[in-house]
Design a protein around this motif. Structure first.
Motif, short mmCIF file in Angstrom:
data_model
loop_
_atom_site.label_atom_id
_atom_site.label_comp_id
_atom_site.label_asym_id
_atom_site.label_seq_id
_atom_site.Cartn_x
_atom_site.Cartn_y
_atom_site.Cartn_z
N LEU A 138 0.83 -1.21 0.00
CA LEU A 138 0.00 0.00 0.00
C LEU A 138 0.87 1.26 0.00
CD1 LEU A 138 -2.80 -0.99 2.55
CD2 LEU A 138 -3.10 -0.57 0.10
N GLY A 139 1.93 1.24 0.81
CA GLY A 139 2.83 2.39 0.87
C GLY A 139 3.51 2.66 -0.46
N VAL A 140 3.95 1.59 -1.13
CA VAL A 140 4.61 1.75 -2.44
C VAL A 140 3.62 2.27 -3.48
CG1 VAL A 140 5.72 0.51 -4.33
CG2 VAL A 140 6.38 0.02 -1.98
N ALA A 141 2.45 1.65 -3.55
CA ALA A 141 1.46 2.03 -4.56
C ALA A 141 0.96 3.46 -4.36
CB ALA A 141 0.29 1.04 -4.54
N ILE A 142 0.53 3.77 -3.14
CA ILE A 142 -0.03 5.10 -2.87
C ILE A 142 1.07 6.16 -2.89
CG2 ILE A 142 -1.24 6.49 -1.15
CD1 ILE A 142 -2.71 3.97 -0.29
N GLY A 143 2.26 5.81 -2.38
CA GLY A 143 3.37 6.76 -2.40
C GLY A 143 3.80 7.12 -3.81
N ALA A 144 3.89 6.12 -4.69
CA ALA A 144 4.27 6.38 -6.08
C ALA A 144 3.19 7.19 -6.80
CB ALA A 144 4.52 5.06 -6.81
N ALA A 145 1.92 6.81 -6.59
CA ALA A 145 0.82 7.54 -7.22
C ALA A 145 0.78 9.00 -6.75
CB ALA A 145 -0.51 6.85 -6.92
N ALA A 146 0.98 9.20 -5.44
CA ALA A 146 0.98 10.56 -4.89
C ALA A 146 2.15 11.37 -5.44
CB ALA A 146 1.06 10.51 -3.37
N ALA A 147 3.29 10.73 -5.63
CA ALA A 147 4.47 11.42 -6.15
C ALA A 147 4.25 11.88 -7.60
CB ALA A 147 5.69 10.50 -6.07
N PHE A 148 3.70 11.00 -8.42
CA PHE A 148 3.41 11.38 -9.81
C PHE A 148 2.39 12.51 -9.86
CE2 PHE A 148 5.58 7.51 -11.03
CZ PHE A 148 6.05 7.79 -12.31
N SER A 149 1.36 12.40 -9.02
CA SER A 149 0.32 13.44 -9.00
C SER A 149 0.89 14.78 -8.53
CB SER A 149 -0.82 13.02 -8.06
OG SER A 149 -1.37 11.78 -8.46
N ALA A 150 1.73 14.75 -7.49
CA ALA A 150 2.32 15.99 -6.95
C ALA A 150 3.30 16.62 -7.93
CB ALA A 150 3.02 15.68 -5.62
N VAL A 155 10.52 9.06 -5.45
CA VAL A 155 9.92 9.11 -6.78
C VAL A 155 9.84 10.56 -7.28
CG1 VAL A 155 7.84 8.67 -8.13
CG2 VAL A 155 8.66 6.96 -6.52
N VAL A 156 9.52 11.49 -6.40
CA VAL A 156 9.51 12.91 -6.79
C VAL A 156 10.90 13.35 -7.24
CG1 VAL A 156 9.30 15.27 -5.90
CG2 VAL A 156 7.52 13.61 -5.40
N THR A 157 11.92 12.90 -6.51
CA THR A 157 13.30 13.22 -6.90
C THR A 157 13.64 12.62 -8.26
OG1 THR A 157 13.98 13.26 -4.58
CG2 THR A 157 15.72 13.02 -6.22
N GLY A 158 13.23 11.37 -8.48
CA GLY A 158 13.48 10.70 -9.76
C GLY A 158 12.80 11.42 -10.91
N LEU A 159 11.58 11.87 -10.72
CA LEU A 159 10.86 12.59 -11.77
C LEU A 159 11.53 13.94 -12.05
CD1 LEU A 159 7.19 11.84 -10.65
CD2 LEU A 159 8.33 10.95 -12.68
N SER A 160 12.05 14.58 -11.01
CA SER A 160 12.73 15.87 -11.19
C SER A 160 14.03 15.72 -11.96
CB SER A 160 13.02 16.51 -9.82
OG SER A 160 11.82 16.67 -9.08
N GLU A 161 14.62 14.51 -11.94
CA GLU A 161 15.88 14.26 -12.63
C GLU A 161 15.69 13.84 -14.09
OE1 GLU A 161 18.96 14.68 -11.43
OE2 GLU A 161 18.12 15.48 -9.57
N THR A 162 14.47 13.88 -14.58
CA THR A 162 14.22 13.52 -15.98
C THR A 162 15.01 14.44 -16.90
OG1 THR A 162 11.98 12.80 -15.41
CG2 THR A 162 12.44 13.15 -17.74
#
Length: 284
Positions: A101-113, A168-175
């Motif tokens: 649950l933490g992985v799924a919701i955390g990743a989804a929240a990171a992409f959304s944010a 995940v937010v950090t990873g998306l910022s490094e695109t």
């Protein structure tokens, strides 16, 4: 027939023996690092067991510090008990549920944010509160809100969520900005950008978050079982062994927790490796 048997019993030629030695040498050279690492792990474990044995011998009271031999004997008794597998799997499944649950919701929240800035602002104080608050406080508060069996799931989720979200937010910022420009130039749809650009960029960070948070989720989940006295769980037996001053059993259950933690972390590493290889072939 005699001729065949004689040929069968003839010694191997020097060339064959040399070939076997060469193959053995190549095999040892190939796995040299693995063998050295394995030997170092075994020697380190043996050293710590020796220190434990000497300390227990010095104390001289199993009530205070049981020896490795006494702990192993009690661990064997625990493993042979009827219902041990049910107890161990129950605790493991609760933690895995919270972890997933933490992985799924955390990743989804990171992409959304990442794509919707107000959500990032909204999640920011929550992440800071979770990171700053002691786990024991969350456990004691959660007991008031939910059933004892659900608390370990909630606590495991709570420990995993901020780690996954932040990574995940950090990873998306490094695109890579150049890849974004190329995607815009070729007219990629938002969905195609997400699948081909942002997911590969965030995947290594997500894998790192999973490896980091699995051990934390397991320890926090077991702590929740102890404080909530969750029935038919590893934490419950740790609690009762402490209450009745059964130190050998307490040590044995602690060893069980450590072994199960190593198993879970190994499983997460294996899954992460498989996913990394799959993504590597997919986006090569």
């Amino acid at each position: 027939m005699e001729l065949k048997n004689r040929n069968h019993l003839t010694p191997k030629s020097p060339n064959t023996e040399f070939s076997l030695k060469t193959k053995l040498g190549v095999c040892l050279k190939k796995h040299k690092k693995t063998l050295i690492k394995l030997a170092s792990v075994v020697l380190t474990a043996a050293l710590w067991l020796m220190i434990w044995h000497l300390a227990a011998k010095r104390v001289g009271l199993d009530f205070i510090l049981p020896s490795p031999k006494a702990t192993l004997k009690k661990l064997t008794e625990i493993v042979m008990r009827e219902g041990f597998i049910t107890v161990a799997l129950g605790s493991m499944l609760r933690v895995i549920e919270g972890f997933a649950l933490g992985v799924a919701i955390g990743a989804a929240a990171a992409f959304s944010a990442y794509f919707f800035l107000p959500l990032k602002v909204f999640f920011s104080p929550l992440i800071k509160v979770v990171r700053a608050t002691p786990v024991a406080s969350f456990i004691l508060i959660a007991v008031l809100w939910m059933d004892a069996a659900a608390v370990p799931v909630f606590i495991a989720f709570l420990m995993v969520f901020p780690i996954v979200y932040g990574n995940v937010v950090t990873g998306l910022s490094e695109t890579d900005p150049l890849l974004r420009e190329c995607a815009d130039m070729y007219g990629f749809s938002p969905l195609k950008k997400l699948i081909c650009l942002y997911v590969p960029s965030a995947s290594p960070y997500l894998g790192s978050a999973c490896l980091t948070s699995m051990g934390l989720a397991w320890k926090s989940g077991i702590a929740a079982e102890v404080l909530c006295v969750t029935m038919k769980s590893v934490g419950y037996y740790i609690y009762t062994s402490k209450i009745y001053l059964e130190t050998e059993e307490l040590f044995a259950w602690t060893v069980t927790v450590i072994v199960m933690s190593v198993m879970l972390e190994g499983a997460v590493k294996l899954i992460a490796k498989i996913i990394r290889k799959t993504l590597g072939r997919r986006y090569a």
